[in-house]
Design a protein around this motif. Structure first.
Motif, PDB file in Angstrom:
ATOM      1  N   GLY A 109      -5.085  -5.552   6.908  1.00  0.00           N
ATOM      2  CA  GLY A 109      -6.344  -5.703   6.175  1.00  0.00           C
ATOM      3  C   GLY A 109      -6.183  -5.289   4.732  1.00  0.00           C
ATOM      4  N   ILE A 110      -7.190  -5.630   3.928  1.00  0.00           N
ATOM      5  CA  ILE A 110      -7.210  -5.251   2.514  1.00  0.00           C
ATOM      6  C   ILE A 110      -8.563  -4.614   2.244  1.00  0.00           C
ATOM      7  CG2 ILE A 110      -7.063  -6.053   0.127  1.00  0.00           C
ATOM      8  CD1 ILE A 110      -5.811  -8.682   1.403  1.00  0.00           C
ATOM      9  N   TYR A 111      -8.565  -3.405   1.686  1.00  0.00           N
ATOM     10  CA  TYR A 111      -9.826  -2.744   1.389  1.00  0.00           C
ATOM     11  C   TYR A 111     -10.456  -3.424   0.168  1.00  0.00           C
ATOM     12  CZ  TYR A 111      -9.027   1.011   4.764  1.00  0.00           C
ATOM     13  OH  TYR A 111      -8.845   1.728   5.925  1.00  0.00           O
ATOM     14  N   PRO A 112     -11.636  -4.044   0.334  1.00  0.00           N
ATOM     15  CA  PRO A 112     -12.236  -4.805  -0.759  1.00  0.00           C
ATOM     16  C   PRO A 112     -12.812  -3.918  -1.853  1.00  0.00           C
ATOM     17  CG  PRO A 112     -13.672  -4.836   1.165  1.00  0.00           C
ATOM     18  CD  PRO A 112     -12.438  -4.116   1.580  1.00  0.00           C
ATOM     19  N   ARG A 113     -13.145  -2.688  -1.504  1.00  0.00           N
ATOM     20  CA  ARG A 113     -13.555  -1.731  -2.521  1.00  0.00           C
ATOM     21  C   ARG A 113     -13.215  -0.337  -2.040  1.00  0.00           C
ATOM     22  NH1 ARG A 113     -19.730  -0.099  -3.288  1.00  0.00           N
ATOM     23  NH2 ARG A 113     -20.018   0.885  -1.286  1.00  0.00           N
ATOM     24  N   SER A 114     -13.252   0.591  -2.923  1.00  0.00           N
ATOM     25  CA  SER A 114     -12.899   1.962  -2.600  1.00  0.00           C
ATOM     26  C   SER A 114     -13.857   2.502  -1.541  1.00  0.00           C
ATOM     27  CB  SER A 114     -12.985   2.789  -3.875  1.00  0.00           C
ATOM     28  OG  SER A 114     -12.651   4.095  -3.600  1.00  0.00           O
ATOM     29  N   SER A 115     -13.325   3.121  -0.490  1.00  0.00           N
ATOM     30  CA  SER A 115     -14.157   3.645   0.595  1.00  0.00           C
ATOM     31  C   SER A 115     -13.339   4.628   1.409  1.00  0.00           C
ATOM     32  CB  SER A 115     -14.603   2.492   1.498  1.00  0.00           C
ATOM     33  OG  SER A 115     -13.502   2.001   2.243  1.00  0.00           O
ATOM     34  N   PRO A 116     -13.965   5.385   2.322  1.00  0.00           N
ATOM     35  CA  PRO A 116     -13.162   6.159   3.270  1.00  0.00           C
ATOM     36  C   PRO A 116     -12.406   5.174   4.159  1.00  0.00           C
ATOM     37  CG  PRO A 116     -15.477   6.820   3.355  1.00  0.00           C
ATOM     38  CD  PRO A 116     -15.410   5.573   2.525  1.00  0.00           C
ATOM     39  N   GLY A 117     -11.266   5.611   4.709  1.00  0.00           N
ATOM     40  CA  GLY A 117     -10.527   4.678   5.557  1.00  0.00           C
ATOM     41  C   GLY A 117      -9.427   5.364   6.339  1.00  0.00           C
ATOM     42  N   GLY A 118      -9.134   4.809   7.517  1.00  0.00           N
ATOM     43  CA  GLY A 118      -8.146   5.415   8.393  1.00  0.00           C
ATOM     44  C   GLY A 118      -6.924   4.547   8.644  1.00  0.00           C
ATOM     45  N   TRP A 119      -6.820   3.409   7.967  1.00  0.00           N
ATOM     46  CA  TRP A 119      -5.677   2.533   8.195  1.00  0.00           C
ATOM     47  C   TRP A 119      -4.443   3.028   7.442  1.00  0.00           C
ATOM     48  CZ3 TRP A 119      -6.640  -3.291   9.261  1.00  0.00           C
ATOM     49  CH2 TRP A 119      -7.745  -3.438  10.116  1.00  0.00           C
ATOM     50  N   GLN A 120      -3.257   2.545   7.841  1.00  0.00           N
ATOM     51  CA  GLN A 120      -1.993   2.947   7.221  1.00  0.00           C
ATOM     52  C   GLN A 120      -1.744   2.046   6.010  1.00  0.00           C
ATOM     53  OE1 GLN A 120      -0.398   5.504   8.556  1.00  0.00           O
ATOM     54  NE2 GLN A 120      -0.594   5.486  10.794  1.00  0.00           N
ATOM     55  N   ILE A 121      -1.632   2.649   4.848  1.00  0.00           N
ATOM     56  CA  ILE A 121      -1.531   1.863   3.615  1.00  0.00           C
ATOM     57  C   ILE A 121      -0.072   1.572   3.263  1.00  0.00           C
ATOM     58  CG2 ILE A 121      -2.130   1.793   1.164  1.00  0.00           C
ATOM     59  CD1 ILE A 121      -4.381   3.820   1.951  1.00  0.00           C
ATOM     60  N   ILE A 122       0.256   0.277   3.187  1.00  0.00           N
ATOM     61  CA  ILE A 122       1.640  -0.093   2.859  1.00  0.00           C
ATOM     62  C   ILE A 122       1.772  -0.705   1.476  1.00  0.00           C
ATOM     63  CG2 ILE A 122       2.377  -0.334   5.267  1.00  0.00           C
ATOM     64  CD1 ILE A 122       2.135  -3.404   4.909  1.00  0.00           C
ATOM     65  N   GLY A 123       0.681  -1.049   0.832  1.00  0.00           N
ATOM     66  CA  GLY A 123       0.795  -1.656  -0.497  1.00  0.00           C
ATOM     67  C   GLY A 123      -0.534  -1.795  -1.186  1.00  0.00           C
ATOM     68  N   HIS A 124      -0.530  -2.427  -2.358  1.00  0.00           N
ATOM     69  CA  HIS A 124      -1.744  -2.637  -3.138  1.00  0.00           C
ATOM     70  C   HIS A 124      -1.748  -4.015  -3.759  1.00  0.00           C
ATOM     71  CE1 HIS A 124      -1.160   1.748  -3.019  1.00  0.00           C
ATOM     72  NE2 HIS A 124      -2.473   1.766  -2.880  1.00  0.00           N
ATOM     73  N   THR A 125      -2.932  -4.603  -3.859  1.00  0.00           N
ATOM     74  CA  THR A 125      -3.081  -5.861  -4.569  1.00  0.00           C
ATOM     75  C   THR A 125      -4.133  -5.710  -5.654  1.00  0.00           C
ATOM     76  OG1 THR A 125      -3.555  -8.228  -4.389  1.00  0.00           O
ATOM     77  CG2 THR A 125      -4.817  -6.776  -2.950  1.00  0.00           C
ATOM     78  N   THR A 126      -3.946  -6.438  -6.749  1.00  0.00           N
ATOM     79  CA  THR A 126      -4.948  -6.419  -7.816  1.00  0.00           C
ATOM     80  C   THR A 126      -5.916  -7.585  -7.644  1.00  0.00           C
ATOM     81  OG1 THR A 126      -3.418  -7.677  -9.175  1.00  0.00           O
ATOM     82  CG2 THR A 126      -3.492  -5.292  -9.548  1.00  0.00           C
ATOM     83  N   LEU A 127      -5.650  -8.454  -6.686  1.00  0.00           N
ATOM     84  CA  LEU A 127      -6.521  -9.597  -6.427  1.00  0.00           C
ATOM     85  C   LEU A 127      -7.857  -9.083  -5.895  1.00  0.00           C
ATOM     86  CD1 LEU A 127      -6.638 -12.726  -6.330  1.00  0.00           C
ATOM     87  CD2 LEU A 127      -5.885 -12.568  -3.947  1.00  0.00           C
ATOM     88  N   GLN A 128      -8.953  -9.579  -6.492  1.00  0.00           N
ATOM     89  CA  GLN A 128     -10.261  -9.128  -6.051  1.00  0.00           C
ATOM     90  C   GLN A 128     -10.725 -10.002  -4.892  1.00  0.00           C
ATOM     91  OE1 GLN A 128     -13.046  -8.852  -9.309  1.00  0.00           O
ATOM     92  NE2 GLN A 128     -14.360  -7.484  -8.158  1.00  0.00           N
ATOM     93  N   VAL A 129     -10.522  -9.499  -3.670  1.00  0.00           N
ATOM     94  CA  VAL A 129     -10.841 -10.331  -2.511  1.00  0.00           C
ATOM     95  C   VAL A 129     -12.351 -10.485  -2.323  1.00  0.00           C
ATOM     96  CG1 VAL A 129      -8.672  -9.868  -1.326  1.00  0.00           C
ATOM     97  CG2 VAL A 129     -10.609  -8.388  -0.898  1.00  0.00           C
ATOM     98  N   TRP A 130     -13.131  -9.528  -2.814  1.00  0.00           N
ATOM     99  CA  TRP A 130     -14.588  -9.589  -2.687  1.00  0.00           C
ATOM    100  C   TRP A 130     -15.212  -9.447  -4.070  1.00  0.00           C
ATOM    101  CZ3 TRP A 130     -18.571 -10.662   0.426  1.00  0.00           C
ATOM    102  CH2 TRP A 130     -19.830 -10.205   0.039  1.00  0.00           C
ATOM    103  N   ASP A 131     -16.125 -10.342  -4.388  1.00  0.00           N
ATOM    104  CA  ASP A 131     -16.874 -10.253  -5.642  1.00  0.00           C
ATOM    105  C   ASP A 131     -18.255 -10.839  -5.354  1.00  0.00           C
ATOM    106  OD1 ASP A 131     -18.040 -10.494  -8.119  1.00  0.00           O
ATOM    107  OD2 ASP A 131     -16.323 -11.477  -9.068  1.00  0.00           O
TER     108      ASP A 131
END
Lengths: 279, 200
Positions: free
Chosen positions: B156-178
């Motif tokens: 998954g990709i976090y669409p905005r900053s929030s609490p979260g419990g998933w394992q983070i393997i990377g980052h994208t600058t693409l704005q998936v939600w607007d």
């Protein structure tokens, strides 16, 4: 144009919400006590979808910078215009320069203020509703804000009847979808005992204290779609009734759903008050 | 398929598998009854909200199901930097190297199974077995916007900053939600997804 002298603890723009986006994770939102907002809109001649203010527990102080027609509905908050008391549940004329002050709700939780022309803020996904779960929509009112009012767009409709706010409301429920995840007597337990509204409640949902509802199925429920009024039961057995800003999916079983006609009663139930469920 | 009531105007269709959910969703989108307000797919179910439910309940069991991708399912390529704070831990948990993780994740074609948790949060199915890891024991109070993550059978990709419990393997600058864009979400159920990445 309206100046917000004092915003109050939680005063937010609301309308009928943004249906049709649940598949994208977007809550429906909209007024927690929708009939009350609709009534206020009709009293001032607004179309149903016009945006108004939802005022939680303690009211704002607003200065009107032009003449306006307004109405107050929902929870009873003592209201005054330039110090003169004004009535609830009817259309009122406000003159430019007048200050409206709303006090603490005497019964109920949420009062509604409609202004002829509607509150004109940018819509997000077709709605001006503030969604406190996802953060969509305008931010809650702050001291010093200014609100723009839209052009008059007179609609022709009879006002909806005012609802009385019950001290111990009865909430009709429809069993399902996951009633069979609970012990056979669970629905009975839910309906035999009053449940108390805890302070950990808001427009996402109302958390209740009372006899826990015990599960028969121990495995985890894959998250599934949720509806307004769903009574969800987390691991501690204490039910939670979902309101306007409820999440689109949830991973705890829903034992029953409150009928739409009784959602207002949940939205107006004060912390410490009791609810009774009825099949 | 099992039919369960959800209030006066809701029908929860419990499905045997995610594949069946997707078939049902694709089928209903193609022949969408006008009175349906919401069709909400999830991991093992589809919630229908609106009118005409009695008729649907009657017709669905015998409805020929759409196979293959949802009509108009597009491919979205997500540029990603594989610099996630949990990349090493995911490698350890799965007995691989971070390079293995990156190679596997970026060579997989995912599909948006459903959305939930937050606007635009898409649960991506198609994750290979060797990339399946549990959620973090202690969720983070803040996960950065654009964090690319893993949990269970999904990425998954976090669409905005929030609490979260998933394992983070990377980052994208693409704005998936607007929310001001039309359409607001790049990722809707049925969208195919590939990650184009490199290590930092």
């Amino acid at each position: 144009m309206i100046s917000v002298i004092k915003a109050g603890p939680l005063t937010i723009v609301q309308d009928c919400g943004r249906p049709g986006y649940a598949h994208l994770g977007v809550p429906h939102s909209g007024a927690a006590d929708l009939p009350a907002l609709l009534r206020a809109n009709r009293l001032v001649g607004n179309p149903d979808h016009a945006a108004g203010l939802e005022i939680t527990l303690l009211g704002p102080q607003l200065r009107f910078n032009r003449d306006a027609r307004i109405a107050l509905t929902g929870a009873l908050m003592p209201a005054s215009l330039d110090g003169k008391p004004c009535p609830h549940d009817q259309a009122l004329r406000v003159q430019s320069g007048q200050r409206l002050k709303l006090g603490a709700a005497q019964t109920g939780v949420r009062g509604y203020l409609a202004i002829a022309g509607g509150i004109d803020v940018p819509a997000v996904l077709g709605s001006r509703a503030t969604d406190i779960l996802s953060g969509l929509g305008p931010a809650p009112l702050r001291d010093g804000d200014h609100l723009t009012i839209g052009e008059l767009n007179e609609a022709d409709a009879r006002p909806k009847p005012a609802t009385t706010i019950d001290a111990q409301p009865k909430l009709r429920i429809l069993p399902g979808p996951r009633t069979d995840w609970f012990v056979p007597g669970a629905l009975d337990t839910l309906c035999r005992h009053p449940y108390t509204v805890t302070p950990a409640s808001n427009r996402i949902g109302v958390r209740l204290g009372g006899p826990p509802l015990l599960r028969i199925v121990e495995s985890e429920l894959p998250s599934e779609g949720l509806v307004l009024g769903a009574i969800q039961v987390p691991s501690d057995g204490k039910p939670l009734v979902f309101l306007a800003d409820h999440p689109t999916t949830g991973g705890y079983p829903v034992i029953a759903v409150v009928v739409p006609e009784d959602i207002s009663k949940v939205a107006q139930a004060r912390p410490g008050s009791q609810l009774r469920f009825v099949l | 398929m099992k039919f369960l009531p959800a209030g006066h105007n809701g029908l929860l269709v419990e499905c045997e598998s995610l594949a069946q959910v997707r078939q049902l969703y694709a089928t209903l989108l193609r022949q969408r009854p006008a009175e349906l307000i919401e069709i909400v797919p999830a991991a093992r179910s589809l919630l229908l909200v609106g009118g005409g439910l009695d008729r649907l309940r009657r017709d669905l069991p015998d409805m020929p199901l759409q196979n293959g991708p949802e009509a108009g399912a597009s491919l979205v390529e997500i540029p990603v930097t594989y610099d996630g704070e949990d990349l090493e831990e995911v490698a350890d948990l799965t007995g691989q190297t971070p390079s293995d993780i990156i190679a596997l994740h970026s060579s997989t074609e995912f599909c948006v199974a459903f959305c939930g948790f937050a606007p635009g949060f898409a649960y991506l199915s198609g994750l290979p077995e060797s990339l399946r890891v549990p959620r973090r024991q202690t969720p983070r109070t803040r996960v950065e916007t654009g964090s690319v993550a893993l949990a269970g059978e999904f990425s998954g990709i976090y669409p905005r900053s929030s609490p979260g419990g998933w394992q983070i393997i990377g980052h994208t600058t693409l704005q998936v939600w607007d929310s001001t864009r039309d359409p607001p979400s790049l990722l809707v159920p049925g969208t195919r997804v590939r990650f184009n990445g490199h290590s930092s």
